[in-house]
Design an enzyme around this catalytic site. Sequence first.
Site, mmCIF file in Angstrom:
data_model
loop_
_atom_site.group_PDB
_atom_site.id
_atom_site.type_symbol
_atom_site.label_atom_id
_atom_site.label_comp_id
_atom_site.label_asym_id
_atom_site.label_seq_id
_atom_site.Cartn_x
_atom_site.Cartn_y
_atom_site.Cartn_z
ATOM 1 N N GLU A 65 46.094 38.841 48.854
ATOM 2 C CA GLU A 65 47.048 37.744 48.854
ATOM 3 C C GLU A 65 46.352 36.392 48.701
ATOM 4 O O GLU A 65 46.881 35.481 48.059
ATOM 5 C CB GLU A 65 47.866 37.758 50.145
ATOM 6 C CG GLU A 65 48.807 38.940 50.285
ATOM 7 C CD GLU A 65 48.136 40.200 50.820
ATOM 8 O OE1 GLU A 65 48.821 41.210 51.011
ATOM 9 O OE2 GLU A 65 46.908 40.160 51.064
ATOM 10 N N ARG A 268 37.703 50.229 49.355
ATOM 11 C CA ARG A 268 38.628 49.106 49.554
ATOM 12 C C ARG A 268 38.242 48.269 50.756
ATOM 13 O O ARG A 268 38.339 47.038 50.729
ATOM 14 C CB ARG A 268 40.058 49.661 49.729
ATOM 15 C CG ARG A 268 41.100 48.632 50.173
ATOM 16 C CD ARG A 268 41.383 47.610 49.099
ATOM 17 N NE ARG A 268 42.407 46.656 49.526
ATOM 18 C CZ ARG A 268 42.188 45.577 50.258
ATOM 19 N NH1 ARG A 268 40.957 45.297 50.663
ATOM 20 N NH2 ARG A 268 43.174 44.761 50.579
ATOM 21 N N GLU A 338 43.528 43.132 37.863
ATOM 22 C CA GLU A 338 42.185 42.576 37.717
ATOM 23 C C GLU A 338 41.345 43.432 36.787
ATOM 24 O O GLU A 338 40.582 42.909 35.967
ATOM 25 C CB GLU A 338 41.501 42.443 39.078
ATOM 26 C CG GLU A 338 40.151 41.753 38.994
ATOM 27 C CD GLU A 338 39.508 41.521 40.342
ATOM 28 O OE1 GLU A 338 38.584 40.705 40.428
ATOM 29 O OE2 GLU A 338 39.931 42.165 41.331
#
Length: 419
Positions: A65, A268, A338
């Site tokens: 975010e 991640r 991305e």
Amino acid sequence: MISETLARGAYSTLLRLLTPAYLLRLWWRGRQEPLYRLAVGQRLGFYDRDTVAGRVWIHAVSLGETRAASALIDALRERSPGVKLLITHSTATGREAGTALLREGDAQAWLPYDTPGSVRRFLKHWRPKLGLLMETEVWPVLLAEAEAAGLPMLLVNARLSEKSLRQGQRFAALLRPAAQRLKLAMAQTEADAARLRAMGVPEVCVTGNLKYDIAVDSAQLARGQAWAAALPRPVLMLAVSREGEEAALLAAWARLAAPRPQLLIVPRHPQRFDEVAGLVTAAGLSLSRRSSWGDTPPLDADVWLGDSMREMPLYYGLARVALLGGSFEPLGGQNLIEAAACGCPVLAGPHTFNFAEATELALAAGAAERCAALGEAVARGVALCVDGDAAASMSARALGFAAAHRGAARRMVEALGLT
């Protein structure tokens, strides 16, 4: 039917009771990520000094975010050069990334816990003129207290999955009034907009996804591409991987005949770097970690571990093909935008419900392919590593797909109407 007052009262009481456990958890996480131990009092709405009022407040909970917010912030500053910002976060990775976005006169803090006292202290201290919540951050107490303080709150880059809508409807007495207090939601897609309306948001418009507008670090990307060009074999990457996926990948990898591509795994979450390293060595494979590399990657390791933060452009430049983490277990997938912006072809698994439209658009554009299981994705990834022309064609389509969907930041700033 349970009244909102009763539902919010029960919710607030529960959060108050759980606050000591939350604080202990922060301290525990701070062993590996020390930033969690910074300014813990801010989580309860306590601050060291006075501040000026009138900032635009942007809440970006975590790293993804915050990176999306960077595109909005750039557009805000272009439209209103003198704008002053308050940026809040809930995670260490978000706060660390947010620090780089600050300019003179801006401020940064933790979002307080969603209890009445904490939120009131936060709003009284900062006195922002506008609140922008990124993506899915709808907090019942925060929105009620903001309304009482006369602070307009907007949800930007908003998304809402079918699963989240069902959960929201299940707890409608608590969450529907919160949604109704939003002045406006700027949705990523028409499907998100429809679900937000069903949740009770009074005004919704579709502005697109900010993540298409994030500027790729061109220096990192070029470095990764230069490394790739000098390697004796192509790189297959498992990008932003989640629990369960690395072990399944390593099992599939062991069944492949030599010669194999170079395998790169980028987890991640940073707190899992050591865990994934252990999985690799337990599988009998040699390992090299990005944190130990010099000017070039080593050539003598079976598996590379991307144990660094904010270097995804480098990794996407290095990889010929990326397997999309979070999509091979029922976790909803990760964002492939991305990767597309870096020109890296993507192979997605069956579980992409968190980023459904972006994934479907990428599939339709030929920038990505869907595989039914991780074993199938590994086989297809190896085939694309061998067939450089097919991978190059997918790469070109990925770049075109990413370029075609930019412009959300400009549309959002125009909708805000700031001067």
